[in-house]
Write an enzyme that holds these catalytic residues in place. Structure first.
Site, PDB file in Angstrom:
ATOM      1  N   HIS A 195       9.220 -25.438   4.207  1.00  0.00           N
ATOM      2  CA  HIS A 195       9.447 -24.001   4.365  1.00  0.00           C
ATOM      3  C   HIS A 195      10.683 -23.606   3.569  1.00  0.00           C
ATOM      4  O   HIS A 195      11.681 -24.331   3.540  1.00  0.00           O
ATOM      5  CB  HIS A 195       9.628 -23.665   5.849  1.00  0.00           C
ATOM      6  CG  HIS A 195       9.818 -22.207   6.112  1.00  0.00           C
ATOM      7  ND1 HIS A 195       8.856 -21.264   5.823  1.00  0.00           N
ATOM      8  CD2 HIS A 195      10.874 -21.520   6.627  1.00  0.00           C
ATOM      9  CE1 HIS A 195       9.300 -20.065   6.167  1.00  0.00           C
ATOM     10  NE2 HIS A 195      10.525 -20.200   6.650  1.00  0.00           N
ATOM     11  N   CYS A 227       6.351 -18.094   1.702  1.00  0.00           N
ATOM     12  CA  CYS A 227       7.786 -18.169   1.965  1.00  0.00           C
ATOM     13  C   CYS A 227       8.553 -18.493   0.688  1.00  0.00           C
ATOM     14  O   CYS A 227       9.698 -18.065   0.520  1.00  0.00           O
ATOM     15  CB  CYS A 227       8.078 -19.202   3.047  1.00  0.00           C
ATOM     16  SG  CYS A 227       7.533 -20.878   2.650  1.00  0.00           S
ATOM     17  N   HIS A 285      -4.494   8.860  -4.601  1.00  0.00           N
ATOM     18  CA  HIS A 285      -5.090  10.092  -4.090  1.00  0.00           C
ATOM     19  C   HIS A 285      -4.958  11.242  -5.082  1.00  0.00           C
ATOM     20  O   HIS A 285      -5.737  12.202  -5.027  1.00  0.00           O
ATOM     21  CB  HIS A 285      -4.442  10.476  -2.755  1.00  0.00           C
ATOM     22  CG  HIS A 285      -4.952   9.669  -1.597  1.00  0.00           C
ATOM     23  ND1 HIS A 285      -4.131   8.905  -0.789  1.00  0.00           N
ATOM     24  CD2 HIS A 285      -6.215   9.488  -1.120  1.00  0.00           C
ATOM     25  CE1 HIS A 285      -4.851   8.302   0.136  1.00  0.00           C
ATOM     26  NE2 HIS A 285      -6.116   8.623  -0.038  1.00  0.00           N
TER      27      HIS A 285
END
Length: 914
Positions: A641, A163, A60
């Site tokens: 995982h 993960c 910005h």
């Protein structure tokens, strides 16, 4: 203000500002998106109080400048000022308080306007006064608030099968030396290299360890940056956590590395003075940090192929002048995890002489060869073995520093002109001082260790000794038979059959592979006590460092005999890293199948003793390690995982990090985990006592007449390392003793001031230096920088003019016979250089991504990001940068039937006659 600083015409629009105002604004948020710092930007326009976010967010601040025509803005973290209109950094008069003046130095010549900001020579003739170290800078005591509500317990959101990344980041985050560097020395995380991974990592660490302790954060910026560099991690498929770790650490090293020039001691024997060029491919087959007992005849015979293609596994990046790198391939991971980095002392060559003689006596007239690998070529040092009894000093490990990294270069021909001279050893040659290039970063300081490995030919008794740098140890998981051999052996380094550690890593046929697969499946379903003793981490280390017989299909290619011979191979650790990363080789990938070794490996939470694996002459004093974190994989080789168990350094409790979920767990839960990657930290109660003593002295604050400047990086080592080493102020000093002009603008990020009593205590304890009481911009370096920039400017101008001329001529050709294709990725880097947007020229031309070989011919890959240039333009660029390969397109030639051509001519004649 000097004429150079006045070159920006927009400085007159700056309003009145104070340091207090900027500090207050830095604690706020972006006025548009409400995001917090670091790296918010404040508008400096008179009567404008706008604060916006930077490029790491929505940017910005740039939007505000474009809409309002307010060109000057200041970074509220670094206090550096940028002019959007001039597209460069500018320097204000000292409106933020009085600063000590420096002796006047000659002002640099005006630099080309569109030159990149980082290679502009800072023209400000004053340096900001560094902060005086306070109690908090050296305090190691944990606040009561942190004990009750510890920081660092923030989860990471899974953004699509990530993960593996989350577990790796949490494990690294709980390595105090690395995290404290980014939290305490965040101003040093600066780079012009894209995608600025170090800045994204700094932002992530700041969020994870913020006192507000958010529940979870999203590591989007870091992940996007890594995907930009390494295509392996694009998409949404599950990846390997260890590969991600190596990639991340390599990128951080590349962005944060600094070149250090060091003068050797006159008594040292420089390796270059005794080097002989040796192209033998067999010499590549030495100790790999994947396993001491892994050797392959095929790789002995094809050593030259070790720097090629694919990017699935890791190899090393030995630092010289190069920047970028990619991941490497599977088989390289088995043999190329390490290359030679440092040569410590010739006495090290004697370290295993006694143990060698247990197998066969050494001939005093034979030659011991020390092989040093670099990216450009190989270096071989021959040392007569009768000299081994008198240790002599070779270049210190700070002098030659090609370094292990996570990935190989982009192409094989990445380092033109880097072949150093090879000189025959002169026995009576005078010793002389010599300078060597070396690189270091916080990554190499923390994770780099050194292994010394030896291979002895059992026919001619020739011994080849190799010093290698490693960033992690990849350990095999020994099977039942291997454990029996290891446990029955009375000597910790007794010979183990080649390739026996983890039979899954030996070459197998289809039937053997299938039987092994079935065996593993059955083993995983039956309690481990049924199959034999529990495997410990010490067993894996013993298997890794076990002697290896090289015979049968695994014979050693002896350079002296010029034949395959029986040999013996062994290794030990010369230097242990501050943090030891251990990777257990649980996965095995075949052509069509992948399997996982689910054997439980017992590991200690405290007191991992590595003394049995230490080289005899090693100067290492601390060889005991405590566990910091462990990455675990649940599931099979094809799916699963990742989670991480980490010990919080503030309250010493263990936590499970499962993506955005963070849960406290017991020590027994951690010890029963199926470990995949472990991070161990050197343990030293003496270092803790020394830190407490210095902290107490600093709290007393005795009055002193002199203040001493000291490196923030070294202070971070003092706070977090068990062995911080000598004080090193060279990261903010040049070789002339002054501040390099490039670092003058952010000197306050590099140093702190210490009272004399604190300096005296640190110096008497650790040595090093040099002592610095006064900071000044180095006049000599400033002149040299101007000359270098002048040469670069002339080079840019020449290359750009010649390219434009050749390209215009190419555009005028109606039907060129050939087109040369060039990678647009490389061309953009070159274009940024010649247009002044990038300070450094690109490396060699790299067409490997746009080329494909079919039927022995190099062709353009379909859909490749490439451009077309003329043969003359290609020859011009290739003559300067080298590289390749050549990708040539030849337009098809239309063959016209002679009868048709004759008929057309006849019709044309008849038409004219009418």
């Amino acid at each position: 203000m000097s004429a150079f600083r006045n070159h920006c015409p927009h400085l007159d629009s700056v309003g009145e500002i104070t340091k207090e105002d900027l500090i207050q604004k830095s604690q706020g948020t972006c006025q548009d998106c409400k995001v917090r710092g670091p790296n918010l930007w404040a508008c400096l326009e008179n009567r404008c109080s706008y604060v916006g976010c930077g490029e790491s967010q929505v940017d910005h601040s740039t939007i505000h400048s474009q809409e309002t025509k307010h060109y000057l803005t200041v970074n509220l973290t670094t206090l550096r000022v940028w002019c959007y209109a001039c597209s460069k950094e500018v320097f204000l008069d000292r409106k933020l308080g009085t600063q000590p003046s420096l002796p006047h130095v000659r002002q640099p010549h005006q630099i080309q306007e569109n030159s990149v900001q980082d290679f502009k020579i800072p023209s400000n003739t004053t340096l900001k006064t560094p902060l005086v170290a306070v109690f908090d800078d050296l305090d190691i005591e944990v606040d009561e608030e942190d004990e009750l509500r510890a920081r660092g317990l923030t989860g990471l959101k899974n953004i699509g099968n990530t993960c593996y990344m989350n577990a790796a980041l949490q494990a690294l985050s709980n390595c105090p030396p690395l995290t404290q560097f980014f939290l305490d020395c965040g101003g040093l995380a600066r780079t012009d290299k894209k995608p600025a991974i170090c800045k994204s990592y700094l932002k992530l660490m700041t969020e994870l360890w913020h006192k507000s302790r958010p529940g979870s954060v999203v590591p989007t910026n870091l992940f996007q940056g890594i995907k930009t560099v390494n295509p392996t991690f694009r998409g949404y498929s599950q990846q390997d956590a260890q590969e991600f770790l190596r990639c991340l650490m390599d990128l951080l090293h590349e962005e944060l590395k600094e070149q250090v020039m060091e003068v050797e001691d006159p008594q040292t024997i420089t390796t270059e003075e005794t080097m002989e060029e040796d192209k033998s491919q067999s010499d590549v087959d030495f100790q790999s940090c994947e396993s001491c007992s892994n050797s392959d005849k095929a790789e002995n015979e094809n050593g030259s192929s070790c720097f090629s293609e694919d990017n699935n596994e890791t190899t090393m990046l030995i630092q010289d002048d190069e920047n970028n790198s990619e991941m490497s391939k599977d088989w390289q991971k088995e043999k190329m995890c390490n290359k030679i980095n440092k040569v410590n002392s010739e006495g090290e060559l004697d370290k295993d002489r006694d143990s060698i003689s247990e197998t066969v006596d050494l001939n005093n007239q034979e030659t011991v060869k020390v092989q040093i690998h670099s990216r450009a070529s190989e270096y071989i040092t021959d040392v007569h073995s009768n000299d081994l009894s008198t240790p002599q000093i070779l270049p210190s490990n700070e002098s030659i520093n090609p370094r292990l990294s996570a990935s190989p270069p982009k192409s094989g021909n990445l380092w033109p002109g880097l072949a150093p001279p090879h000189k025959k050893a002169q026995s009576a040659s005078p010793k002389r001082k010599k300078q060597h290039k070396k690189y270091r970063s916080v990554i190499s300081d923390i994770f780099d260790g050194t292994i010394i490995s030896s291979v002895q030919c059992l026919t001619c008794d020739r011994v080849s000794v190799t010093l290698e740098t490693f960033q992690d140890l990849s350990l095999p998981i020994p099977g039942k038979e291997d454990l029996a051999k290891l446990h029955s052996s009375s000597h910790p380094t007794s010979i183990v059959k080649a390739g026996s550690c983890g039979e899954a890593y030996a070459p197998q046929g289809w039937i053997a592979f299938f039987m092994e697969y079935v065996k593993r499946f059955v083993v995983s379903c039956v309690p481990s006590w049924f199959w034999g003793p529990v495997v410990t981490l010490q067993d894996c280390l013993a298997a890794f460092f076990a002697r290896d017989e090289l015979k049968g299909d695994n014979m050693y290619s002896c350079e002296k005999c010029k034949k395959l011979r029986n040999g013996v191979k062994f290794c030990k650790v010369q230097k242990f890293p501050e943090i030891l990363c251990i990777h257990l080789k649980r996965f095995r990938h075949e052509l069509m199948f992948s399997t996982k070794i689910s054997t439980h490996v017992s590991f200690p939470l405290e007191g991992l003793d590595l003394q049995p694996f230490l080289a005899k002459d090693s100067p290492a004093q601390i060889v005991t390690y405590d566990l910091l974190s462990v990455i675990c994989h649940h599931g099979t080789a094809s799916s699963g995982h990742y989670i991480a168990y980490c010990r919080n350094n503030l309250n010493n409790l263990w936590y499970e990090f499962d993506d955005q979920s963070v849960t406290e767990v017991s020590e027994s839960t951690v010890q029963n985990a199926e470990a995949y990657v472990l991070f161990y930290r050197k343990s030293s109660e003496e270092a803790q006592k020394e830190r407490r003593r210095i902290s107490n002295l600093l709290n007393i604050m005795e009055p002193s007449l002199l203040q001493f400047y000291i490196s923030r990086q070294w202070l971070n080592k003092f706070k977090t390392f068990a062995e911080p080493g000598p004080i090193s102020n060279n990261d903010f000093l040049c070789i002339h003793g002054g501040v390099p002009p490039r670092k003058a603008g952010y000197i306050e990020d590099l140093v702190l001031m210490l009272p004399q009593n604190i300096w005296d205590n640190l110096y008497s304890r650790y040595g090093g230096g040099p002592a610095v009481n006064h900071l000044y911009i180095c006049h000599t370096c400033q002149i040299e920088a101007e000359e270098i920039e002048k040469k670069k400017k002339n080079r840019r101008k020449t290359e750009l003019e010649i390219f434009i001329r050749l390209n215009r001529a190419f555009q005028k050709e109606d039907s060129p016979a050939t087109f040369y294709c060039i990678s647009m990725q490389w061309f953009r880097e070159w274009e940024s250089f010649v247009k002044g947007k990038d300070g450094d020229p690109p490396g060699p031309i790299d067409n490997t991504k746009i080329a494909v070989t079919k039927c022995g011919s190099v062709m353009l890959r379909q859909g490749a990001d490439s451009g077309q240039i003329s043969e003359e333009t290609w020859n011009f660029l290739q003559s300067i940068y080298g590289g390749g390969p050549e990708v040539i397109l030849r337009p098809p030639v239309v063959h016209v039937d002679p009868d048709i051509l004759q008929a057309e001519e006849k019709i044309e004649v008849e038409t004219r006659s009418l």
